[in-house]
Design a protein around this motif. Sequence first.
Motif, PDB file in Angstrom:
ATOM      1  N   CYS A   8      -4.284  -1.078  -8.302  1.00  0.00           N
ATOM      2  CA  CYS A   8      -4.826  -2.046  -7.421  1.00  0.00           C
ATOM      3  C   CYS A   8      -4.439  -2.585  -7.418  1.00  0.00           C
ATOM      4  O   CYS A   8      -4.670  -3.533  -6.429  1.00  0.00           O
ATOM      5  CB  CYS A   8      -6.997  -1.250  -7.792  1.00  0.00           C
ATOM      6  SG  CYS A   8      -7.055   0.352  -6.854  1.00  0.00           S
ATOM      7  N   PRO A  40     -10.210  -0.581  -4.767  1.00  0.00           N
ATOM      8  CA  PRO A  40     -10.887   0.398  -5.654  1.00  0.00           C
ATOM      9  C   PRO A  40     -10.855   2.240  -4.997  1.00  0.00           C
ATOM     10  O   PRO A  40     -10.927   3.132  -5.710  1.00  0.00           O
ATOM     11  CB  PRO A  40     -11.297  -0.057  -6.386  1.00  0.00           C
ATOM     12  CG  PRO A  40     -11.543  -1.808  -6.581  1.00  0.00           C
ATOM     13  CD  PRO A  40     -11.225  -1.804  -5.494  1.00  0.00           C
ATOM     14  N   ALA A  80      -8.497   3.672  -2.740  1.00  0.00           N
ATOM     15  CA  ALA A  80      -7.109   3.730  -4.233  1.00  0.00           C
ATOM     16  C   ALA A  80      -7.847   5.517  -4.594  1.00  0.00           C
ATOM     17  O   ALA A  80      -7.048   6.589  -4.948  1.00  0.00           O
ATOM     18  CB  ALA A  80      -7.452   2.971  -4.716  1.00  0.00           C
ATOM     19  N   ARG A  83       1.257  -1.107  -0.089  1.00  0.00           N
ATOM     20  CA  ARG A  83       0.065  -0.500  -0.705  1.00  0.00           C
ATOM     21  C   ARG A  83       1.039   0.998   0.358  1.00  0.00           C
ATOM     22  O   ARG A  83       0.752   1.943  -0.658  1.00  0.00           O
ATOM     23  CB  ARG A  83      -0.503  -0.428   1.518  1.00  0.00           C
ATOM     24  CG  ARG A  83      -1.915   1.404   1.778  1.00  0.00           C
ATOM     25  CD  ARG A  83      -2.925   0.796   0.877  1.00  0.00           C
ATOM     26  NE  ARG A  83      -3.834   2.088   1.042  1.00  0.00           N
ATOM     27  CZ  ARG A  83      -4.952   2.805   1.602  1.00  0.00           C
ATOM     28  NH1 ARG A  83      -6.166   1.982   1.649  1.00  0.00           N
ATOM     29  NH2 ARG A  83      -5.607   3.690   0.844  1.00  0.00           N
TER      30      ARG A  83
END
Length: 549
Positions: free
Chosen positions: A66, A73, A76, A40
């Motif tokens: 993603c 999603p 993001a 991440r």
Amino acid sequence: MDLRLLDAEPSDAEREAIDAVAGAPEASGHRVARSDRDGRQLLLPALRAAQRRVGWVSEGALGYACRRLDVPPADAYGVASFYALLVLEERPADVLHVCTDLACRLAGADVPDGAHPSPCLGLCERAPASLRTIAGEHPRELQLPEAGPPLPQAGSDDLRLLRRIAAGVDPESPDAYRASGGYEGLTRALALGREGVLDAVDDSHLLGRGGAAFPTGAKWKAVARMPALPHYLVCNADESEPGTFKDRVLMESDPFAIVEAMTIAAFATGCERGYVYVRAEYPLAHARLETAFAQARAEGLLGDDVLGAGFSFDLELRIGAGAYVCGEETALFQSIEGYRGEPRNKPPFPVEVGLFGKPTVVNNVETLVNVPEIIARAGAADTRLFCVSGHVGRPGLYELPLGTPLSQLLELAESRPPKAVLLGGAAGSFLRPDQLDLELSFDAARAAGVSLGSGVVLVFDESADLVDAVLRIAEFFRDESCGQCVPCRIGTVRQEEALKRLASGRANGDEREVLADLEQVMRDASICGLGQTAANAVASAIANLGVLA
């Protein structure tokens, strides 16, 4: 944007840009871990890489990021939409950003057709400023104002932090850095040992130069004694306060000083990894720091065994994407970790639970570059950097002993007769002409009810429109509020609305009472310093200058 991103496909160029950040994909298309940390934390670098390749962040690029980084999603999209410099709608690859903030307004900034208005670009001594971003296979960011001399004091023998810059030492040469006294501090630090360094920094009474003025020695000792591992070190170079450019000058012109300072800090506090978080608008600083990191690694000054002393430390550059609030330390952690740059509640404080949930030392650039001088010469941190711009004949970065009268600094800068001086930036205070004998020290500023902040000194002469300046400051805070807490999210909007009604002669009752109430609520109830200081300059302009009174 359609959030069905798992079905969207990137172009080959976008795929290549994201893979360069995330690593080569496995046959499944999922990420290959580049470290022991969750993928991440690569989200913002990946989105930024995609935009630099094609000019914007498409659904395909966002969806591919993603999948590669295992980020939902919706999460993001929340990150991509948070940062002002990430664009989610198609636009040209070549974009001109024109600063419309305080110093550039005074210099007559004008936004031509097709250009994007921008908050402060950190080029205030060259105002009016602009930045050109060109996406493509070889992306570029170009600072367009002519580069004048950033140091009006060049040639002075009294400079400490700026002495190498004033002497013209090559910022890309480690040999030139050593020849000018570089790495004397690290060598002495290794001889002193960890406790010796901690005591020396504590005894120097070095206070943070980012605005909060917290004792650096106390912060370092707190992290050094934390049993949880690993410890992290962060240099906060997200210099976005309107009128501030000191950290940019240091990073561009003396990057090895930052490397040395962070290595000393890491040795003393037990950190094996450090991050330098730099605002996106500083392309030359990015390049100079990356060069310095690489050269330091090649010479054993970063890496697994620094100078053969038995400790490991390395540095990583992280680049922001347009969010003033990320100058707040916990919002900065959030950004590095791949989240929206929203400040965290305190406690716990960063010395206990910081970056990646571990004990973390956070200092800004000016604070850190004091450290090699303190260690090498056993001196006190008795000078301060001031960013002078506006209606002055010699704008630039000045280094003066703490306690120097503001009037003396204005004389050095060849200031025009001021109608007002903004001290400390948009979160600072306006001063009247009869207050310019204020001593520029932490104690004197506190006693006067003002703050030195990030070292901004912005001069407004008799021709300046102070109402316009106050409205711009209110607009700035409204734009930059992250929206997480109600007092700041609503308070900054209501503050701007009340000021606009006053400026247009359409006051609705006692607007000044409304403004005073908003100031109180934002100061007392906002999560972070942005909301807590969003009314400072506005309140001082009304109370001290009679603007809109």
